[in-house]
Design an enzyme around this catalytic site. Structure first.
Site, PDB file in Angstrom:
ATOM      1  N   ASP A 353      31.660  36.457  43.529  1.00 46.09           N
ATOM      2  CA  ASP A 353      31.139  35.197  42.976  1.00 46.09           C
ATOM      3  C   ASP A 353      32.045  34.043  43.347  1.00 46.09           C
ATOM      4  O   ASP A 353      31.574  32.976  43.788  1.00 46.09           O
ATOM      5  CB  ASP A 353      31.003  35.311  41.454  1.00 46.09           C
ATOM      6  N   ARG A 357      39.464  32.346  40.372  1.00 47.63           N
ATOM      7  CA  ARG A 357      39.844  32.620  38.972  1.00 47.63           C
ATOM      8  C   ARG A 357      39.945  34.127  38.694  1.00 47.63           C
ATOM      9  O   ARG A 357      39.808  34.950  39.602  1.00 47.63           O
ATOM     10  CB  ARG A 357      38.831  31.961  38.022  1.00 47.63           C
ATOM     11  N   ASP A 358      40.129  34.454  37.440  1.00 49.78           N
ATOM     12  CA  ASP A 358      40.302  35.876  37.059  1.00 49.78           C
ATOM     13  C   ASP A 358      38.931  36.555  36.997  1.00 49.78           C
ATOM     14  O   ASP A 358      38.543  37.124  35.962  1.00 49.78           O
ATOM     15  CB  ASP A 358      41.016  35.982  35.713  1.00 49.78           C
ATOM     16  N   GLU A 359      38.230  36.468  38.091  1.00 45.49           N
ATOM     17  CA  GLU A 359      36.906  37.098  38.233  1.00 45.49           C
ATOM     18  C   GLU A 359      36.835  37.642  39.668  1.00 45.49           C
ATOM     19  O   GLU A 359      37.371  38.731  39.921  1.00 45.49           O
ATOM     20  CB  GLU A 359      35.788  36.086  37.927  1.00 45.49           C
ATOM     21  N   ASP A 366      24.253  37.117  42.448  1.00 44.63           N
ATOM     22  CA  ASP A 366      24.646  36.136  43.457  1.00 44.63           C
ATOM     23  C   ASP A 366      24.392  36.697  44.859  1.00 44.63           C
ATOM     24  O   ASP A 366      23.902  36.017  45.749  1.00 44.63           O
ATOM     25  CB  ASP A 366      26.130  35.793  43.315  1.00 44.63           C
ATOM     26  N   TRP A 425      19.724  40.502  38.673  1.00 43.42           N
ATOM     27  CA  TRP A 425      21.026  40.900  39.207  1.00 43.42           C
ATOM     28  C   TRP A 425      20.925  42.283  39.827  1.00 43.42           C
ATOM     29  O   TRP A 425      21.134  42.494  41.005  1.00 43.42           O
ATOM     30  CB  TRP A 425      22.081  40.831  38.085  1.00 43.42           C
ATOM     31  N   GLU A 642      29.755  26.241  41.566  1.00 40.91           N
ATOM     32  CA  GLU A 642      29.074  27.194  40.671  1.00 40.91           C
ATOM     33  C   GLU A 642      28.039  26.469  39.820  1.00 40.91           C
ATOM     34  O   GLU A 642      26.942  26.982  39.576  1.00 40.91           O
ATOM     35  CB  GLU A 642      30.096  27.857  39.751  1.00 40.91           C
ATOM     36  N   HIS A 663      31.359  28.956  44.734  1.00 44.39           N
ATOM     37  CA  HIS A 663      30.343  29.983  44.448  1.00 44.39           C
ATOM     38  C   HIS A 663      29.229  29.808  45.471  1.00 44.39           C
ATOM     39  O   HIS A 663      28.623  28.753  45.536  1.00 44.39           O
ATOM     40  CB  HIS A 663      29.727  29.716  43.066  1.00 44.39           C
TER      41      HIS A 663
HETATM   42  C1  BGC Z   1      29.732  34.655  37.583  1.00 47.32           C
HETATM   43  C2  BGC Z   1      28.462  34.533  38.296  1.00 47.32           C
HETATM   44  C3  BGC Z   1      27.465  35.474  37.693  1.00 47.32           C
HETATM   45  C4  BGC Z   1      27.300  35.128  36.285  1.00 47.32           C
HETATM   46  C5  BGC Z   1      26.309  35.972  35.596  1.00 47.32           C
HETATM   47  C6  BGC Z   1      29.527  34.385  36.141  1.00 47.32           C
HETATM   48  O1  BGC Z   1      30.645  34.562  35.448  1.00 47.32           O
HETATM   49  O2  BGC Z   1      30.668  33.859  38.143  1.00 47.32           O
HETATM   50  O3  BGC Z   1      28.649  34.670  39.603  1.00 47.32           O
HETATM   51  O4  BGC Z   1      26.284  35.497  38.368  1.00 47.32           O
HETATM   52  O5  BGC Z   1      28.515  35.197  35.602  1.00 47.32           O
HETATM   53  O6  BGC Z   1      26.563  35.936  34.359  1.00 47.32           O
END
Ligand code: BGC
Length: 794
Positions: A353, A357-359, A366, A425, A642, A663
């Site tokens: 995504d 960040r912490d992701e 996506d 998703w 994003e 994003h």
């Molecule tokens: C992400 C997205 C994702 C979304 C769905 C976000 O935190 O960055 O890419 O699609 O959450 O909840």
């Protein structure tokens, strides 16, 4: 050089060879977040074999050196997969690194995706796929089953590295005063070597470094460098100074309204580098086992040292650009470039995504909305094939596809229960293989993934046990759906309608059951095709009963409902004209601005063209206010944001809790620019660009438009100019393909290569260059009453 090492001439392909080596862990390792370690072995070879081949992988990230020279230049090896089910290995020709007699091999190991922090700050997960870093390596005298010269076993030594700490989110601490010194041995781990697979995609590589565009010193004497482009990668610098002096580097995507360095949106991702100088000359440093998402770097020098040079080094699994789109509108052209950079930064082993960040997770939604664009802009076949295999590895027993892949929550569900099963998703399990079939003619991935696709459709049907899907509201509840994530709702005091989760979920059940039925038919599984088609038809009928009112208005009356329903033929014939008027009303209601989120946005413009309103589509695309594609470009974006409103018109930064400036999801509009505006796309009946359909959408103010794509069958080109009502459309069909020309509705007086073409007629185009001329009727455009309620209402 990789897997396919000389499989001719009687050698068994390397990937079929059983491993003689063991997975070995360095006993010097003290666990996650502690100094990185190495494994070392000295060995003797009578005669250095020129064709020697090394097969290698690791738990954690590795770098390998033979006689102090780096093996290959791939980054972040072995890569990221669902490690408990599949682990990639690389194969390198290392003959030139060997010498007769005594040799030394060293394998550096970092925490990487395997055990450094995964998921966000409130509940960070560590050691997701394992506590022990380890490596497996096997050196053979030549390709195939040539004699083994060396293999990892319990006799290897280990020690700590100058890398004092590293993590994907954390960054890296490097103390150059330290040397790798042996301090312990190694231990063989019980490891199922059958899950080792040859790396299935292009390696992560460095792209051309980006120079400093400008720099300044801030109030605390730190130097901020602007590299002019938001990337996924790292800085590389040369420094000189006293031993013990320190260089600290922080990263940011934007500056705040006061022009200050701003990275609150990184949340708990420290994204920092700390380098301690050894002293005594120029020292070069770039990190080993991490990367950052950034445009700006802020450097603090502690002690007597100076930065002599610094660059920003993008990395990506996609290093070659495969498509281009230009027009008369510089904002549009920059938007395409921003999408390219967002793909590069988020195609680092896994489609993520965001990179900062912490992701940085393989969000399935996506990836599915962006898959088509991704296959145009880069060679994505191996990349997505690898990822789809991880999606299948992470799919739950009941068919639920996880929100992110590789999925950290499958092995550590306690903090993220039920982190799977969202419509829009999970559908990536069908949509991504379908795009690989369209773009590369890849039937194999359809056959491989069909069972998982069917399990997914059955899971969605089971959410509410029927054609109407009613997802529960609670995160983690079975069947929870993200709906149309981040759908704009206008001013809070007077919000605009948004789609309900039930309509979004039901529409996606129809989309995917229809698609999987089609896929099953293509690969000859009539049994599956029949059952899935039955489900799709039932959903269509139920949708009409549940969500289409007698007047033709859709019950949620928002842009996403109409866009998806029209694009996927869910509107009953007799209601189509009325529904169209309601759809157009939703566009006027938002003054031509976007009213769609992650799943609605890719459908909006194609749906408007499909209902015969290319002019309205053009107006929605070209308007420059928020929410809109061009607004962020106007605000200085160098990647895709994003959120539509990540920075407000007055410069205010949106809440940092979920606000990434990189994003790719909304960059999926590039598929429409290529397939719609420039007008070329693969024919599903003859995929892989064997047949290319040419059907442009003419937006006069974009003239001249020029686009190209290096397809598997060769370069495709298409471009048009408009003078008055006269269009000149030039296309090039690659030698291995044929073209099918379909002119826009309302075109007249057409000719192909000077030969007249009846109005509305199609024309087959042989390989080569063709000149098409036709006149157009100006399309209806958006007339807006300038009341502008949205701007005035808070
Ligand atoms: C992400 C997205 C994702 C979304 C769905 C976000 O935190 O960055 O890419 O699609 O959450 O909840």
């Amino acid at each position: 050089m990789h897997q396919s090492v000389q499989t001719q001439g009687g050698f068994r392909p390397v990937q079929d060879l059983a491993w003689t080596a063991e997975m070995v862990r360095p006993l010097a390792d003290r666990g996650v977040g502690t100094p990185a370690t190495f494994l070392r072995k000295s060995f003797v070879v009578e005669r250095a074999e020129a064709n020697a081949v090394l097969r290698i992988s690791a738990l954690g990230l590795y770098r390998c050196f033979i006689n102090d020279r780096r093996v290959g230049d791939d980054q972040l090896t072995p890569g990221w997969t669902a490690y408990d089910a599949r682990l990639s290995y690389q194969t390198y020709a290392v003959g030139p690194l060997l010498r007769d007699g005594e040799n030394t091999i060293e394998i550096w190991l970092g925490d990487g995706w395997m055990r450094s922090q995964m998921m966000w700050g409130q509940a960070p997960l560590f050691n997701v796929w394992g506590e022990h870093v380890a490596a497996i390596a096997e050196l053979r005298a030549g390709p195939g089953d040539a004699p083994v010269l060396l293999a990892t076993d319990g006799s290897w030594q280990s020690g700590e590295l100058p890398i004092r700490k590293s993590g994907i989110y954390f960054g890296e601490i490097f103390d150059a005063r330290l040397r790798p010194e042996v301090s312990a041995g190694a231990e063989v781990l019980a490891y199922d070597k059958s899950i080792l697979v040859p790396h299935e995609t292009t390696p992560v590589r460095e792209l051309a470094p980006l120079p400093v565009v400008s720099s300044w010193t801030d109030g605390e004497g730190r130097t901020v460098y602007d590299f002019g482009q938001n990337i996924g990668g790292y800085v590389a610098f040369t420094t000189r100074g006293e031993a013990g002096a320190r260089i600290l580097v922080e990263h940011a995507e934007i500056l705040d309204p006061e022009g200050e360095f701003y990275n609150v949106n990184y949340r708990t991702a420290a994204a920092r580098l700390e380098y301690t100088l050894a002293g005594g000359g120029d020292e070069d440093y770039r990190p080993h086992f991490t990367f950052q998402g950034f445009r700006y770097a802020r450097v603090t020098v502690e002690g007597a040292a100076e930065i002599l040079s610094i660059v920003s080094v993008p990395i990506s699994s996609v290093t070659e650009l495969k498509a281009a789109f230009t027009s008369a509108n510089p904002l549009v052209n920059r938007l395409v470039l921003n999408t390219v950079w967002s793909q590069r930064a988020n195609f680092i082993e896994v489609p993520t995504d965001c990179p900062q960040r912490d992701e940085r997770l393989g969000w399935t939604g996506d990836a599915q909305v962006f898959a088509g664009t991704a296959c145009y802009l880069a060679e994505a076949r191996g990349f997505f094939t690898k990822w789809i295999r991880d999606v299948m590895a992470d799919q739950r027993e009941d068919g639920a596809v996880p929100h992110v892949v590789p999925d950290p929550t499958r092995l550590k569900p306690e903090h993220y229960p039920g982190f799977y099963g969202s419509t829009g998703w999970g559908d990536a399990i069908a949509v991504v293989p379908w795009q690989l079939y369209l773009h590369y003619g890849d039937r194999a991935i359809l056959e491989e993934a069909l069972p998982a696709m069917v399990k997914w459709v059955d899971f969605v049907w089971s959410i509410s046990d029927g054609p109407i899907v009613s997802p529960p509201r609670g995160w983690g509840a079975r069947g929870f759906s993200f709906g149309d994530w981040l759908q704009p709702k206008g001013p809070s005091a007077k919000p605009l309608p948004t789609i309900g989760d039930d309509a979004a979920a039901t529409i996606y059940l129809h989309i995917t059951s229809t698609l999987v039925a089609r896929i099953a038919r293509i690969i000859g599984r009539e049994d599956v095709a029949g059952r899935l088609q039955g489900m799709a038809d039932a959903v269509k009928a139920a949708f009409a009963r549940e969500f289409v009112t007698a007047s033709g208005r859709l019950c949620y009356d928002d842009q996403t409902s109409y866009a998806l329903a029209f694009l996927h033929d869910l509107i009953p014939e007799d209601k189509a004209e009325a529904a169209k008027q309601y759809f157009l009303a939703t566009i006027r209601r938002s003054e031509g601005r976007i009213g769609t989120g992650f799943i609605g946005t890719p459908a909006l413009l194609p749906a408007l063209v499909k209902i015969g309103e290319p002019g309205i589509a053009a107006d929605v695309f070209l308007q420059e206010e928020v929410p809109g594609w061009l607004y962020q470009v106007k605000m200085g974006a160098t990647t895709i944001w994003e959120r539509w409103d990540a920075i407000q018109p007055d410069g205010t930064i949106y809440n940092p809790q979920m606000n990434s400036y990189n994003h790719y999801a909304y960059g999926a509009v590039c598929q429409w620019l290529l397939e719609g505006v420039a007008g070329f796309r693969p024919d599903p009946e003859d995929p892989g660009f064997a047949t290319i359909i040419f059907e442009p959408v003419i937006i006069p103010e974009l003239s001249p438009v020029q686009a190209s794509h290096d397809s598997p069958r060769g370069p495709i080109r298409a471009g048009w100019t408009v003078e008055g009502d006269q269009v000149r459309y030039t296309v090039e069909v690659p030698s291995g393909s044929r073209g099918l020309l379909r002119l826009p509705a309302g075109s007249r007086g057409a000719s192909v290569d000077g030969e007249a073409l009846a109005d509305g007629a199609e024309r087959e185009l042989a390989a080569g260059r063709h000149e098409v001329r036709f006149r157009i009727t100006p399309a209806r455009r958006l007339e807006l009453d300038l009341v502008d309620i949205n701007a005035r209402t808070p």
